[in-house]
Enzyme design. Structure first.
Site, PDB file in Angstrom:
ATOM      1  N   ASP A   1       0.430   5.732  -5.282  1.00 14.62           N
ATOM      2  CA  ASP A   1       0.427   5.831  -3.834  1.00 14.62           C
ATOM      3  C   ASP A   1       1.598   6.770  -3.468  1.00 14.62           C
ATOM      4  OD1 ASP A   1      -0.110   4.984  -1.095  1.00 14.62           O
ATOM      5  OD2 ASP A   1       1.771   3.865  -1.251  1.00 14.62           O
ATOM      6  N   LEU A   2       1.587   7.323  -2.279  1.00 15.44           N
ATOM      7  CA  LEU A   2       2.662   8.254  -1.901  1.00 15.44           C
ATOM      8  C   LEU A   2       3.683   7.595  -0.965  1.00 15.44           C
ATOM      9  CD1 LEU A   2       3.815  11.177  -1.851  1.00 15.44           C
ATOM     10  CD2 LEU A   2       2.285  11.632   0.071  1.00 15.44           C
ATOM     11  N   ASP A   3       3.220   7.329   0.282  1.00 12.83           N
ATOM     12  CA  ASP A   3       4.128   6.778   1.294  1.00 12.83           C
ATOM     13  C   ASP A   3       4.612   5.396   0.868  1.00 12.83           C
ATOM     14  OD1 ASP A   3       3.819   8.913   3.118  1.00 12.83           O
ATOM     15  OD2 ASP A   3       1.937   8.082   3.836  1.00 12.83           O
TER      16      ASP A   3
ATOM     17  N   THR B   1       8.467   7.640   3.359  1.00  8.01           N
ATOM     18  CA  THR B   1       7.881   8.094   4.624  1.00  8.01           C
ATOM     19  C   THR B   1       7.282   6.945   5.432  1.00  8.01           C
ATOM     20  OG1 THR B   1       6.087   8.708   3.181  1.00  8.01           O
ATOM     21  CG2 THR B   1       7.342  10.516   4.119  1.00  8.01           C
TER      22      THR B   1
ATOM     23  N   LYS C   1       0.269  -0.257   6.644  1.00  8.29           N
ATOM     24  CA  LYS C   1       0.558   0.515   5.432  1.00  8.29           C
ATOM     25  C   LYS C   1      -0.709   0.764   4.619  1.00  8.29           C
ATOM     26  CE  LYS C   1       5.422  -0.535   4.974  1.00  8.29           C
ATOM     27  NZ  LYS C   1       6.460  -1.206   4.183  1.00  8.29           N
TER      28      LYS C   1
ATOM     29  N   SER D   1      -3.436   8.553  -2.375  1.00 10.41           N
ATOM     30  CA  SER D   1      -2.826   8.289  -1.064  1.00 10.41           C
ATOM     31  C   SER D   1      -3.843   8.415   0.056  1.00 10.41           C
ATOM     32  CB  SER D   1      -1.695   9.302  -0.836  1.00 10.41           C
ATOM     33  OG  SER D   1      -1.294   9.314   0.509  1.00 10.41           O
ATOM     34  N   ALA D   2      -3.622   7.649   1.135  1.00  7.74           N
ATOM     35  CA  ALA D   2      -4.494   7.748   2.313  1.00  7.74           C
ATOM     36  C   ALA D   2      -4.080   8.894   3.228  1.00  7.74           C
ATOM     37  CB  ALA D   2      -4.423   6.436   3.096  1.00  7.74           C
TER      38      ALA D   2
ATOM     39  N   LYS E   1      -8.118   2.486   2.487  1.00  5.28           N
ATOM     40  CA  LYS E   1      -7.770   1.286   1.734  1.00  5.28           C
ATOM     41  C   LYS E   1      -7.906   0.110   2.709  1.00  5.28           C
ATOM     42  CE  LYS E   1      -4.320   4.004  -0.772  1.00  5.28           C
ATOM     43  NZ  LYS E   1      -2.901   4.337  -0.935  1.00  5.28           N
TER      44      LYS E   1
ATOM     45  N   GLU F   1       1.641   0.739  -5.836  1.00  3.75           N
ATOM     46  CA  GLU F   1       1.396   0.622  -4.383  1.00  3.75           C
ATOM     47  C   GLU F   1       2.514  -0.104  -3.657  1.00  3.75           C
ATOM     48  OE1 GLU F   1      -0.220   0.971  -1.674  1.00  3.75           O
ATOM     49  OE2 GLU F   1      -1.917   2.164  -2.273  1.00  3.75           O
ATOM     50  N   ASP F   2       2.669   0.199  -2.363  1.00  3.44           N
ATOM     51  CA  ASP F   2       3.613  -0.576  -1.546  1.00  3.44           C
ATOM     52  C   ASP F   2       2.881  -1.341  -0.438  1.00  3.44           C
ATOM     53  OD1 ASP F   2       2.910   1.672   0.053  1.00  3.44           O
ATOM     54  OD2 ASP F   2       4.671   1.278   1.299  1.00  3.44           O
TER      55      ASP F   2
HETATM   56  P1  B16 Z   1      -1.425  10.502   7.584  1.00  2.32           P
HETATM   57  P2  B16 Z   1      -0.257   6.050   1.494  1.00  2.32           P
HETATM   58  C1  B16 Z   1      -0.770   6.137   4.116  1.00  2.32           C
HETATM   59  O1  B16 Z   1      -0.259   6.725   2.955  1.00  2.32           O
HETATM   60  C2  B16 Z   1       0.330   5.422   4.880  1.00  2.32           C
HETATM   61  O2  B16 Z   1       0.740   4.262   4.177  1.00  2.32           O
HETATM   62  C3  B16 Z   1      -0.175   5.027   6.248  1.00  2.32           C
HETATM   63  O3  B16 Z   1       0.870   4.431   6.981  1.00  2.32           O
HETATM   64  C4  B16 Z   1      -0.695   6.265   6.976  1.00  2.32           C
HETATM   65  O4  B16 Z   1      -1.209   5.941   8.254  1.00  2.32           O
HETATM   66  C5  B16 Z   1      -1.798   6.914   6.128  1.00  2.32           C
HETATM   67  O5  B16 Z   1      -1.265   7.256   4.874  1.00  2.32           O
HETATM   68  C6  B16 Z   1      -2.347   8.167   6.768  1.00  2.32           C
HETATM   69  O6  B16 Z   1      -1.319   9.114   6.796  1.00  2.32           O
HETATM   70  O7  B16 Z   1      -1.334  10.214   9.034  1.00  2.32           O
HETATM   71  O8  B16 Z   1      -0.228  11.240   7.031  1.00  2.32           O
HETATM   72  O9  B16 Z   1      -2.733  11.146   7.196  1.00  2.32           O
HETATM   73  O10 B16 Z   1       0.657   4.876   1.606  1.00  2.32           O
HETATM   74  O11 B16 Z   1      -1.698   5.701   1.162  1.00  2.32           O
HETATM   75  O12 B16 Z   1       0.297   7.160   0.627  1.00  2.32           O
HETATM   76 MG    MG Z   2       1.945   3.409   0.710  1.00  7.36          MG
END
Ligand code: B16
Ligand code: MG
Length: 215
Positions: A8-10, A16, A44, A113-114, A144, A168-169
Protein backbone atom coordinates in the site's frame (compact mmCIF):
# COMPACT_ATOMS: atom_id res chain seq x y z
CA UNK A 1 5.51 -19.85 -0.29
CA UNK A 2 5.71 -16.07 -0.47
CA UNK A 3 7.37 -14.76 -3.65
CA UNK A 4 6.05 -11.20 -3.84
CA UNK A 5 5.09 -8.23 -1.70
CA UNK A 6 2.24 -5.82 -2.46
CA UNK A 7 2.74 -2.43 -0.83
CA UNK A 8 0.00 0.00 0.00
CA UNK A 9 1.28 3.58 -0.43
CA UNK A 10 -0.48 6.11 1.81
CA UNK A 11 0.34 5.27 5.42
CA UNK A 12 2.82 2.49 4.58
CA UNK A 13 5.53 3.95 2.32
CA UNK A 14 4.81 7.61 3.13
CA UNK A 15 2.74 9.39 5.73
CA UNK A 16 0.37 11.02 3.27
CA UNK A 17 -2.57 9.64 5.29
CA UNK A 18 -2.12 12.76 7.46
CA UNK A 19 -2.36 15.07 4.41
CA UNK A 20 -5.54 13.30 3.24
CA UNK A 21 -7.06 13.81 6.70
CA UNK A 22 -6.08 17.50 6.82
CA UNK A 23 -7.55 18.18 3.37
CA UNK A 24 -10.80 16.28 4.02
CA UNK A 25 -11.12 18.00 7.38
CA UNK A 26 -10.67 21.43 5.75
CA UNK A 27 -13.43 20.55 3.28
CA UNK A 28 -15.77 19.32 6.03
CA UNK A 29 -15.09 22.44 8.13
CA UNK A 30 -15.96 24.66 5.17
CA UNK A 31 -19.24 22.75 4.90
CA UNK A 32 -19.92 23.38 8.61
CA UNK A 33 -18.97 20.13 10.35
CA UNK A 34 -15.87 18.32 11.58
CA UNK A 35 -14.41 14.85 11.12
CA UNK A 36 -12.58 13.07 13.94
CA UNK A 37 -9.42 10.97 13.66
CA UNK A 38 -11.56 7.96 14.51
CA UNK A 39 -13.90 8.64 11.57
CA UNK A 40 -10.85 9.24 9.38
CA UNK A 41 -9.75 5.64 10.02
CA UNK A 42 -12.80 4.53 8.04
CA UNK A 43 -11.59 6.57 5.03
CA UNK A 44 -8.16 4.97 4.78
CA UNK A 45 -7.71 2.96 1.59
CA UNK A 46 -11.05 4.21 0.23
CA UNK A 47 -11.08 5.96 -3.17
CA UNK A 48 -11.49 9.72 -3.48
CA UNK A 49 -15.12 9.65 -4.64
CA UNK A 50 -16.16 6.97 -2.13
CA UNK A 51 -14.45 9.01 0.61
CA UNK A 52 -16.33 12.22 -0.21
CA UNK A 53 -19.62 10.32 -0.33
CA UNK A 54 -18.93 8.90 3.16
CA UNK A 55 -17.91 12.32 4.53
CA UNK A 56 -21.01 14.09 3.19
CA UNK A 57 -23.21 11.35 4.61
CA UNK A 58 -21.41 11.66 7.96
CA UNK A 59 -22.06 15.44 7.98
CA UNK A 60 -25.64 14.89 6.75
CA UNK A 61 -24.93 17.18 3.81
CA UNK A 62 -26.60 16.58 0.48
CA UNK A 63 -25.13 18.29 -2.60
CA UNK A 64 -25.64 18.11 -6.35
CA UNK A 65 -23.23 15.83 -8.25
CA UNK A 66 -21.53 18.81 -9.91
CA UNK A 67 -20.67 20.41 -6.53
CA UNK A 68 -19.39 17.08 -5.20
CA UNK A 69 -17.00 16.82 -8.15
CA UNK A 70 -15.84 20.42 -7.57
CA UNK A 71 -15.17 19.72 -3.89
CA UNK A 72 -13.27 16.51 -4.66
CA UNK A 73 -11.10 18.48 -7.10
CA UNK A 74 -10.49 21.19 -4.51
CA UNK A 75 -9.58 18.63 -1.82
CA UNK A 76 -7.10 17.08 -4.22
CA UNK A 77 -5.53 20.50 -4.91
CA UNK A 78 -5.06 21.06 -1.15
CA UNK A 79 -3.65 17.56 -0.81
CA UNK A 80 -1.22 18.06 -3.72
CA UNK A 81 0.12 21.28 -2.16
CA UNK A 82 1.57 19.02 0.55
CA UNK A 83 2.65 16.29 -1.87
CA UNK A 84 4.63 18.83 -3.93
CA UNK A 85 6.81 19.49 -0.86
CA UNK A 86 7.71 15.81 -0.44
CA UNK A 87 11.20 14.39 -0.97
CA UNK A 88 12.92 11.07 -0.24
CA UNK A 89 13.09 12.26 3.39
CA UNK A 90 9.36 11.50 3.61
CA UNK A 91 9.80 7.77 3.08
CA UNK A 92 8.73 6.14 6.36
CA UNK A 93 11.41 4.56 8.60
CA UNK A 94 12.61 1.12 7.53
CA UNK A 95 10.85 1.06 4.13
CA UNK A 96 13.95 1.69 2.01
CA UNK A 97 15.82 -0.99 4.00
CA UNK A 98 12.92 -3.45 3.63
CA UNK A 99 12.83 -2.89 -0.14
CA UNK A 100 16.60 -3.50 -0.31
CA UNK A 101 16.23 -6.74 1.70
CA UNK A 102 13.41 -7.88 -0.61
CA UNK A 103 15.42 -7.16 -3.75
CA UNK A 104 18.45 -8.97 -2.35
CA UNK A 105 16.21 -11.93 -1.49
CA UNK A 106 14.79 -12.12 -5.04
CA UNK A 107 11.25 -11.11 -4.09
CA UNK A 108 9.12 -9.16 -6.54
CA UNK A 109 7.34 -6.02 -5.41
CA UNK A 110 4.29 -4.17 -6.63
CA UNK A 111 2.40 -1.14 -5.45
CA UNK A 112 -1.24 -1.78 -4.50
CA UNK A 113 -2.70 1.64 -3.78
CA UNK A 114 -6.14 3.23 -4.19
CA UNK A 115 -4.53 6.58 -5.00
CA UNK A 116 -4.66 8.25 -8.40
CA UNK A 117 -1.73 10.37 -7.19
CA UNK A 118 0.53 7.33 -6.65
CA UNK A 119 2.83 7.89 -9.69
CA UNK A 120 3.43 11.50 -8.67
CA UNK A 121 4.23 10.53 -5.06
CA UNK A 122 6.59 7.69 -6.06
CA UNK A 123 8.40 10.04 -8.38
CA UNK A 124 8.76 12.73 -5.69
CA UNK A 125 10.23 10.27 -3.16
CA UNK A 126 12.44 8.58 -5.78
CA UNK A 127 11.08 5.04 -5.33
CA UNK A 128 9.36 4.53 -8.71
CA UNK A 129 12.26 2.50 -10.24
CA UNK A 130 12.23 0.02 -7.33
CA UNK A 131 8.83 -1.45 -8.23
CA UNK A 132 8.35 -4.37 -10.63
CA UNK A 133 4.72 -3.27 -11.10
CA UNK A 134 2.46 -0.39 -10.11
CA UNK A 135 -1.24 -0.91 -9.52
CA UNK A 136 -3.04 2.22 -8.31
CA UNK A 137 -6.26 4.23 -8.46
CA UNK A 138 -5.72 4.82 -12.17
CA UNK A 139 -5.85 1.12 -12.98
CA UNK A 140 -8.57 -0.20 -10.65
CA UNK A 141 -12.32 0.31 -10.73
CA UNK A 142 -13.33 -0.92 -7.28
CA UNK A 143 -12.28 0.58 -3.96
CA UNK A 144 -10.74 -1.50 -1.15
CA UNK A 145 -12.15 -3.65 0.59
CA UNK A 146 -12.73 -5.07 -2.89
CA UNK A 147 -9.69 -7.27 -3.68
CA UNK A 148 -9.27 -5.95 -7.27
CA UNK A 149 -6.13 -3.88 -6.52
CA UNK A 150 -4.26 -6.84 -5.01
CA UNK A 151 -5.49 -9.41 -7.54
CA UNK A 152 -4.15 -7.11 -10.27
CA UNK A 153 -0.89 -6.73 -8.30
CA UNK A 154 -0.35 -10.50 -8.19
CA UNK A 155 -1.19 -10.75 -11.91
CA UNK A 156 1.26 -7.97 -12.75
CA UNK A 157 4.00 -9.86 -10.88
CA UNK A 158 3.02 -13.11 -12.57
CA UNK A 159 2.36 -14.72 -9.20
CA UNK A 160 -0.54 -16.61 -7.64
CA UNK A 161 -2.56 -14.65 -5.07
CA UNK A 162 -1.39 -16.86 -2.21
CA UNK A 163 2.25 -16.22 -3.16
CA UNK A 164 1.81 -12.53 -2.31
CA UNK A 165 1.97 -10.78 1.05
CA UNK A 166 0.22 -7.42 1.51
CA UNK A 167 1.45 -4.51 3.64
CA UNK A 168 -1.38 -2.17 4.66
CA UNK A 169 -2.31 0.56 7.13
CA UNK A 170 -6.08 0.41 6.54
CA UNK A 171 -8.76 -1.91 7.89
CA UNK A 172 -10.37 -1.90 4.43
CA UNK A 173 -7.01 -2.76 2.84
CA UNK A 174 -6.51 -5.79 5.07
CA UNK A 175 -10.04 -6.95 4.25
CA UNK A 176 -9.15 -6.56 0.55
CA UNK A 177 -6.01 -8.68 1.01
CA UNK A 178 -7.96 -11.43 2.76
CA UNK A 179 -10.66 -11.34 0.07
CA UNK A 180 -7.84 -11.96 -2.45
CA UNK A 181 -6.61 -14.95 -0.39
CA UNK A 182 -3.48 -13.13 0.81
CA UNK A 183 -2.04 -12.56 4.29
CA UNK A 184 -1.56 -8.97 5.40
CA UNK A 185 0.88 -7.19 7.67
CA UNK A 186 -0.77 -4.19 9.32
CA UNK A 187 1.19 -1.02 10.04
CA UNK A 188 -0.55 0.52 13.02
CA UNK A 189 -2.14 -0.74 16.22
CA UNK A 190 -4.23 -3.75 17.21
CA UNK A 191 -7.12 -1.37 17.95
CA UNK A 192 -7.17 0.07 14.42
CA UNK A 193 -6.24 -3.13 12.60
CA UNK A 194 -7.70 -6.08 14.54
CA UNK A 195 -7.95 -8.02 11.25
CA UNK A 196 -4.19 -7.97 10.41
CA UNK A 197 -2.21 -11.24 10.41
CA UNK A 198 0.73 -9.44 12.03
CA UNK A 199 0.90 -5.90 13.44
CA UNK A 200 4.00 -3.71 13.31
CA UNK A 201 4.34 -0.11 14.45
CA UNK A 202 6.79 0.44 11.56
CA UNK A 203 9.47 -1.41 9.58
CA UNK A 204 12.28 0.19 11.51
CA UNK A 205 14.81 -2.49 12.54
CA UNK A 206 12.63 -5.26 11.07
CA UNK A 207 14.49 -8.22 9.55
CA UNK A 208 12.85 -10.22 6.79
CA UNK A 209 13.57 -13.62 8.36
CA UNK A 210 11.93 -12.49 11.63
CA UNK A 211 8.82 -11.42 9.70
CA UNK A 212 8.34 -14.86 8.21
CA UNK A 213 8.80 -16.50 11.62
CA UNK A 214 5.92 -14.47 13.05
CA UNK A 215 3.44 -14.87 10.23
P1 B16 B 1 -6.29 9.92 -4.18
P2 B16 B 1 -3.70 3.89 -0.30
C1 B16 B 1 -5.65 5.71 -0.54
O1 B16 B 1 -4.33 5.30 -0.75
C2 B16 B 1 -5.76 6.51 0.74
O2 B16 B 1 -5.57 5.67 1.87
C3 B16 B 1 -7.12 7.16 0.82
O3 B16 B 1 -7.19 7.97 1.97
C4 B16 B 1 -7.35 8.01 -0.43
O4 B16 B 1 -8.63 8.61 -0.42
C5 B16 B 1 -7.22 7.10 -1.67
O5 B16 B 1 -5.94 6.53 -1.68
C6 B16 B 1 -7.41 7.87 -2.96
O6 B16 B 1 -6.35 8.78 -3.07
O7 B16 B 1 -7.28 10.97 -3.82
O8 B16 B 1 -4.86 10.38 -4.06
O9 B16 B 1 -6.59 9.28 -5.52
O10 B16 B 1 -3.72 3.91 1.19
O11 B16 B 1 -4.56 2.80 -0.93
O12 B16 B 1 -2.31 3.95 -0.88
MG1 MG C 1 -3.00 3.20 3.09
Amino acid sequence: MIKGFLFDLDGVIVDTAVYHYQAWRRMANELGFDISEEFNETLKGISRMDSIARILEHGKVSLPEERILELAKLKNEWYLEEVEKMTSANVLPGIQELISQLKAGGYKISLGSASKNAPKILERIGLAPEFDAIVDGNSVKKSKPDPEVFIKGAEALNLKNEECLVIEDAFAGIEAAHAAGMKAIGIGTKENLPNADLILASFEEVKLEDLFKEL
